[in-house]
Write an enzyme that holds these catalytic residues in place. Structure first.
Site, PDB file in Angstrom:
ATOM      1  N   ASP A   7      23.987  10.491 -16.530  1.00  0.00           N
ATOM      2  CA  ASP A   7      23.724  11.440 -17.610  1.00  0.00           C
ATOM      3  C   ASP A   7      24.541  12.724 -17.552  1.00  0.00           C
ATOM      4  O   ASP A   7      24.131  13.738 -18.112  1.00  0.00           O
ATOM      5  CB  ASP A   7      22.232  11.778 -17.639  1.00  0.00           C
ATOM      6  N   ASP A  17      20.412   4.480 -23.682  1.00  0.00           N
ATOM      7  CA  ASP A  17      20.634   5.930 -23.657  1.00  0.00           C
ATOM      8  C   ASP A  17      22.073   6.290 -23.298  1.00  0.00           C
ATOM      9  O   ASP A  17      22.599   7.331 -23.711  1.00  0.00           O
ATOM     10  CB  ASP A  17      19.719   6.610 -22.631  1.00  0.00           C
TER      11      ASP A  17
END
Length: 422
Positions: free
Chosen positions: A118, A187
């Site tokens: 991320d 994601d």
């Protein structure tokens, strides 16, 4: 019966009064419609004055109503400075810019984040927005250098044999028997924007090529025939073969986690922006159509945390009996990011399609701007939106504010304002 002049006059007066009242009501309605963006940003700035009192990056509230903060290694760290940049973009308040700068620069160490995927969320939501709005030449050069460094860190989780960026390290799934070797989650599409930026800035295609490879494999393996999405696809590390298609935050392996569907809509919209490859536009549209037309989507367009929660035909690996909720929680974060994605998607389509995406996003933003979801001044710990759900299976962050809900809400409001020409 013949009307007297007196009765006729009363009727005319009543008609004039009614017309005037209707006109005033329409004007007020029009003003309200035009002003909800301004009101939302005013509320956001006041709310964030509360969050700025905390020393860590705000993420959510705990069960006692206290703000939960994180450090630069958490995946949510970039959203608070990013939200501050959006508030500055709207208000042009130099004090907000100073705060956004300070919180962004606190993330500098995260340029070396490699323990999960991320880094795009952390560094691009903060430094990427800073670059758009910063005019100081020295800062611009520094921020560019940090983002290219961050893209290099992201590539350390990319294996050409698999063709994707590995989301998490090896871990167990919910079924108690499967161990994911090379898990990739939907994601991860959101982290590709950083890679496209790095190639544009440096001229080196390696970042862009990795992003496209990741998007192509995700397009092949994360989508079902109806363009709903799996949350997790696990790959064989040496061959790239698909081993498992499951969930980690959704209700069941074959259900559709609403925020995951949102990541797909947003992710393939940005892929089309960066490549102009029509297959990505079609993927974004089909994923959006699934979301928009789903029979379980509530009328206010703020979805339940999973489209199939509690339904027949969906067998969870998680024991939900101890959740003890008499309702299915909503996820305002999914609504916020989908509204932002659809506004951009509307600009890549035309006619009825463009209008449909735009109108859906507009309706969603008006729902999120209502008292049901928009926090009153001084409440909600300082966060803007209520009623988001982080991970229901983990009993984590259920029906609470989430910093990334605020971020995508503000982004969507800015996009809406620009498209309205207001």
């Amino acid at each position: 019966m013949k009307q007297t002049p007196y009765l006729f006059g009363l009727k005319m007066l009543s008609l004039i009064l009614l017309t005037t009242l209707l006109s005033c009501a329409q004007q007020r309605m029009g003003a309200n419609n035009a002003d909800f963006v301004a009101a939302d940003f005013a509320r956001a700035q006041r709310q964030y004055d509360l969050l700025l009192r905390h020393s860590n990056f705000p993420r959510t509230l705990d069960t006692a109503g206290h703000v939960v903060g994180t450090d630069e290694w958490d995946w949510t760290g970039g959203f608070f400075p990013g939200a501050l940049w959006y508030i500055y973009e709207y208000t042009k308040d130099p004090q907000v810019k100073a705060q956004a700068t300070a919180w962004t620069e606190r993330l500098e160490k995260a340029k070396d984040l490699t323990q999960h995927h991320d880094i795009g969320f952390v560094m691009y939501c903060s430094y990427g927005n800073a670059l758009r709005l910063e005019n100081d030449a020295a800062k611009v050069k520094k921020y560019q250098r940090l983002l290219v460094h961050s893209a290099e860190s992201a590539l350390k989780r990319f294996d050409p044999k698999v063709g994707l960026i590995k989301s998490w390290n090896e871990k167990a799934s919910w079924d108690g028997k499967t161990r994911w070797k090379y898990p990739v989650i939907i994601d991860n599409m959101m982290n590709l924007e950083l890679l496209f930026f790095a190639s544009t800035l440096t001229g080196d295609p390696k970042y862009r090529n990795a992003a496209i490879s990741h998007a192509d494999h995700t397009l092949k393996n994360h989508f079902r025939s109806d363009y709903s999405t799996y949350h997790v696809v696990d790959y064989e590390p040496n061959t790239g073969a698909v081993l498992h298609q499951q969930t980690n935050q959704g209700y069941a392996d074959n259900s559709t986690w609403s925020r995951g569907q949102g990541w797909a809509i947003y992710g393939y919209t940005l892929l089309y922006r960066e490549t102009k490859d029509n297959k990505y536009l079609q993927a974004a549209q089909k994923a959006a159509d699934f979301y928009m037309n789903h029979p379980n989507l509530p009328k206010d367009k703020v979805p339940y945390w999973d489209f199939n929660a509690g339904q027949d035909g969906y067998k969870p690996d998680v024991n939900y009996a101890n959740r003890k909720l008499n309702y299915i929680p909503r996820d305002a974060s999914a609504a916020a990011l989908v509204s932002s994605a659809l506004l951009e998607l509307s600009t890549y389509t035309s006619g009825a399609e463009a209008k449909r995406y735009y109108s859906f996003a507009e309706s969603t933003l008006k729902s999120l701007s209502s008292s049901e979801y928009l926090a009153e001044k001084g409440t909600n710990g300082g966060f803007i939106l209520k009623h988001s759900t982080g991970s229901f299976p983990h009993k984590s962050e259920i029906d609470v504010p989430l910093i990334y809900a605020d971020y995508y809400f503000l982004e969507a409001l800015l996009r809406y304002k620009k498209l309205k020409g207001a």
